[in-house]
Design an enzyme around this catalytic site. Structure first.
Site, PDB file in Angstrom:
ATOM      1  N   CYS A 114       0.818  -1.218   0.000  1.00  0.00           N
ATOM      2  CA  CYS A 114       0.000   0.000   0.000  1.00  0.00           C
ATOM      3  C   CYS A 114       0.852   1.269   0.000  1.00  0.00           C
ATOM      4  O   CYS A 114       0.389   2.335  -0.388  1.00  0.00           O
ATOM      5  CB  CYS A 114      -0.937  -0.016   1.200  1.00  0.00           C
ATOM      6  N   HIS A 259      -3.768   6.829   1.710  1.00  0.00           N
ATOM      7  CA  HIS A 259      -4.012   5.543   1.045  1.00  0.00           C
ATOM      8  C   HIS A 259      -5.396   5.066   1.480  1.00  0.00           C
ATOM      9  O   HIS A 259      -5.736   5.117   2.661  1.00  0.00           O
ATOM     10  CB  HIS A 259      -2.944   4.535   1.454  1.00  0.00           C
ATOM     11  N   ASN A 289     -10.100  -1.013  -1.407  1.00  0.00           N
ATOM     12  CA  ASN A 289      -8.667  -0.776  -1.209  1.00  0.00           C
ATOM     13  C   ASN A 289      -7.913  -1.397  -2.382  1.00  0.00           C
ATOM     14  O   ASN A 289      -7.862  -2.617  -2.508  1.00  0.00           O
ATOM     15  CB  ASN A 289      -8.255  -1.409   0.122  1.00  0.00           C
TER      16      ASN A 289
HETATM   17  N1  COA Z   1     -18.682  -9.667   7.345  1.00  0.00           N
HETATM   18  C1  COA Z   1     -19.253 -10.036   8.505  1.00  0.00           C
HETATM   19  N2  COA Z   1     -18.544 -10.373   9.591  1.00  0.00           N
HETATM   20  C2  COA Z   1     -17.199 -10.371   9.490  1.00  0.00           C
HETATM   21  C3  COA Z   1     -16.544 -10.019   8.306  1.00  0.00           C
HETATM   22  C4  COA Z   1     -17.340  -9.667   7.195  1.00  0.00           C
HETATM   23  N3  COA Z   1     -16.824  -9.296   6.010  1.00  0.00           N
HETATM   24  N4  COA Z   1     -15.213 -10.090   8.504  1.00  0.00           N
HETATM   25  C5  COA Z   1     -15.034 -10.480   9.772  1.00  0.00           C
HETATM   26  N5  COA Z   1     -16.239 -10.659  10.372  1.00  0.00           N
HETATM   27  C6  COA Z   1     -16.519 -11.092  11.748  1.00  0.00           C
HETATM   28  C7  COA Z   1     -15.379 -11.830  12.360  1.00  0.00           C
HETATM   29  O1  COA Z   1     -15.427 -13.200  11.996  1.00  0.00           O
HETATM   30  C8  COA Z   1     -15.646 -11.639  13.833  1.00  0.00           C
HETATM   31  O2  COA Z   1     -16.635 -12.527  14.258  1.00  0.00           O
HETATM   32  P1  COA Z   1     -16.562 -13.209  15.723  1.00  0.00           P
HETATM   33  O3  COA Z   1     -16.645 -12.049  16.661  1.00  0.00           O
HETATM   34  O4  COA Z   1     -17.725 -14.085  15.704  1.00  0.00           O
HETATM   35  O5  COA Z   1     -15.240 -13.902  15.761  1.00  0.00           O
HETATM   36  C9  COA Z   1     -16.226 -10.248  13.890  1.00  0.00           C
HETATM   37  O6  COA Z   1     -16.690  -9.931  12.578  1.00  0.00           O
HETATM   38  C10 COA Z   1     -15.247  -9.199  14.334  1.00  0.00           C
HETATM   39  O7  COA Z   1     -14.036  -9.403  13.593  1.00  0.00           O
HETATM   40  P2  COA Z   1     -12.798  -8.506  13.742  1.00  0.00           P
HETATM   41  O8  COA Z   1     -11.746  -8.962  12.777  1.00  0.00           O
HETATM   42  O9  COA Z   1     -12.433  -8.351  15.196  1.00  0.00           O
HETATM   43  O10 COA Z   1     -13.477  -7.162  13.237  1.00  0.00           O
HETATM   44  P3  COA Z   1     -12.907  -5.736  13.231  1.00  0.00           P
HETATM   45  O11 COA Z   1     -13.808  -4.851  13.956  1.00  0.00           O
HETATM   46  O12 COA Z   1     -11.444  -5.711  13.566  1.00  0.00           O
HETATM   47  O13 COA Z   1     -13.034  -5.386  11.685  1.00  0.00           O
HETATM   48  C11 COA Z   1     -11.643  -5.180   9.777  1.00  0.00           C
HETATM   49  C12 COA Z   1     -12.332  -6.142  10.728  1.00  0.00           C
HETATM   50  C13 COA Z   1     -10.852  -6.012   8.782  1.00  0.00           C
HETATM   51  C14 COA Z   1     -12.688  -4.381   9.030  1.00  0.00           C
HETATM   52  C15 COA Z   1     -10.756  -4.252  10.612  1.00  0.00           C
HETATM   53  O14 COA Z   1      -9.928  -5.008  11.456  1.00  0.00           O
HETATM   54  C16 COA Z   1      -9.937  -3.370   9.793  1.00  0.00           C
HETATM   55  O15 COA Z   1     -10.440  -2.550   9.082  1.00  0.00           O
HETATM   56  N6  COA Z   1      -8.592  -3.471   9.881  1.00  0.00           N
HETATM   57  C17 COA Z   1      -7.709  -2.729   9.061  1.00  0.00           C
HETATM   58  C18 COA Z   1      -7.665  -3.385   7.737  1.00  0.00           C
HETATM   59  C19 COA Z   1      -6.992  -2.566   6.711  1.00  0.00           C
HETATM   60  O16 COA Z   1      -7.072  -1.379   6.685  1.00  0.00           O
HETATM   61  N7  COA Z   1      -6.305  -3.253   5.822  1.00  0.00           N
HETATM   62  C20 COA Z   1      -5.668  -2.645   4.763  1.00  0.00           C
HETATM   63  C21 COA Z   1      -4.349  -2.152   5.197  1.00  0.00           C
HETATM   64  S1  COA Z   1      -3.541  -1.495   3.850  1.00  0.00           S
END
Ligand code: COA
Length: 332
Positions: A114, A259, A289
């Site tokens: 990224c 980004h 993204n």
């Molecule tokens: N739809 C529905 N539920 C989802 C899901 C989706 N697409 N993806 C994950 N979940 C679920 C998980 O399985 C988890 O369930 P559980 O509580 O039963 O285990 C729950 O949602 C919470 O997951 P978690 O990973 O803790 O969620 P979060 O609040 O951290 O959100 C992201 C997940 C990926 C959106 C978040 O972590 C994020 O945005 N991180 C940064 C990612 C990023 O910017 N990446 C690019 C970098 S360049």
């Protein structure tokens, strides 16, 4: 003093629109979850029978050249940022060189995820400042959709990553230009966001296609929580570093293009830095993204909307796999 300036910026996104509703029909997710956690409403996926990383990059390049009143023949070097090259090797830089019909100019590939576009911009900036090249094509282009696990198991990445390309043309200038670039990495976190294979450090028998039973190591693995926590800290640090090195304060930022990782990350930075809505540009809602392509796509759209004009103080900032993070301060 010789500076480099961006003479033209362009982008290309594939035609196929993938909505949250569509993703909800093939895996356990829903529009509300995706919008609340990422801000993304839709994204674009390639048609693998006609789109390639290199040909999307060529389309973005032609838009950038046209806006700069230049032609392919003016380009004397290519810096290509991608982590999803068309081939394992050679890199996509040479494929773009071929696609543009350019004969023997150099083409360098950058693999900084990224942060790749800002790393590429920084490399090109140094080559222009030393006088080595006069017109450098800097590209960020990615096809993420074909490596995504499109099942419920892959939903945390499937809803985020997508495809697209952006390009910038750099030329020398006697006034700034690119004021500064700032590049960082911390490899301790390499496995927090990565694709393991086709990695070379495997026993030979595990790398032979007929032996590959488990293909999960070919998919994107992301520890979303860790990425989020580090991203918000590093984004702020590297934006502040760019401000400090130019004796600027946040009021001097006319436009910040972060980004497009996740709308929640952008909003967090905006709030913590006390920036107004007009000072921050986001288009992740429409494109997801697109890794190294996200910043040039956003720059190209912001320019077309009249949000980047002569004299605009533009700050670019990125964070991603590596971890790597970077910023650039530009006077347009
Ligand atoms: N739809 C529905 N539920 C989802 C899901 C989706 N697409 N993806 C994950 N979940 C679920 C998980 O399985 C988890 O369930 P559980 O509580 O039963 O285990 C729950 O949602 C919470 O997951 P978690 O990973 O803790 O969620 P979060 O609040 O951290 O959100 C992201 C997940 C990926 C959106 C978040 O972590 C994020 O945005 N991180 C940064 C990612 C990023 O910017 N990446 C690019 C970098 S360049």
């Amino acid at each position: 003093m010789r500076y480099s300036r961006i003479a033209g910026i362009g982008h290309h996104v594939p035609e196929t629109v993938i909505t949250n509703e569509y993703l909800s029909s093939i895996m356990e997710t829903n529009d509300e979850w995706i919008v609340e956690r990422t801000g993304i409403k839709e994204r674009r996926y390639v048609d693998p029978t006609k789109d390639t990383v290199a040909n999307m990059a060529a389309k973005a390049t032609r838009m950038a050249l046209q806006r700069a009143n230049l032609t392919e023949k003016d380009i004397d070097f290519i810096v290509f940022a991608t982590i999803t090259p068309d081939y394992f090797f050679p890199g996509s830089g040479v494929l773009l060189q071929r696609e543009l019909g350019l004969e023997s100019i150099g083409a360098l590939d950058i693999r900084n995820a990224c942060s790749g576009f800002i790393y590429a911009l920084s490399v090109a900036d140094q080559f222009i400042k030393t006088g080595m090249y006069k017109t450098i094509l800097v590209v960020g282009a990615e096809i993420q959709s074909t490596a995504i696990d499109m099942t419920t198991r892959g939903r945390n990445t499937a809803v985020i990553f997508a495809d697209g390309a952006g390009a910038a043309i750099l030329q020398p200038s006697d006034k700034p230009g690119i004021l500064s670039t700032h590049l960082h990495s911390d490899g301790r976190f390499a496995e927090e966001l990565y694709v393991r294979d086709p990695g070379s450090s495997r026993p030979r028998e595990e790398r032979q296609p007929e032996q590959i039973l488990d293909t999960t190591t070919y998919k994107v693995v992301m520890n979303g929580n860790q990425v989020f926590k580090h991203a918000v800290v590093r984004f702020m640090e590297v934006i502040n570093e760019a401000l400090a090195s130019n004796n600027m304060t946040r009021e001097n930022i006319d436009l910040l293009i972060p980004h497009q990782a996740n709308l929640r990350i952008s909003q967090y930075i905006q709030e913590k830095m006390g920036l107004s809505d007009a000072q921050v540009y986001n288009n992740i809602m429409r494109y997801g993204n697109t890794t190294a392509a996200s910043i040039p796509i956003a720059m190209s759209e912001a320019w077309a909307e009249g949000k980047i004009k002569e004299g605009t103080n533009l700050c670019l900032a990125a964070f991603g796999s590596g971890f790597t993070w970077a910023s650039a301060m530009i006077r347009w």
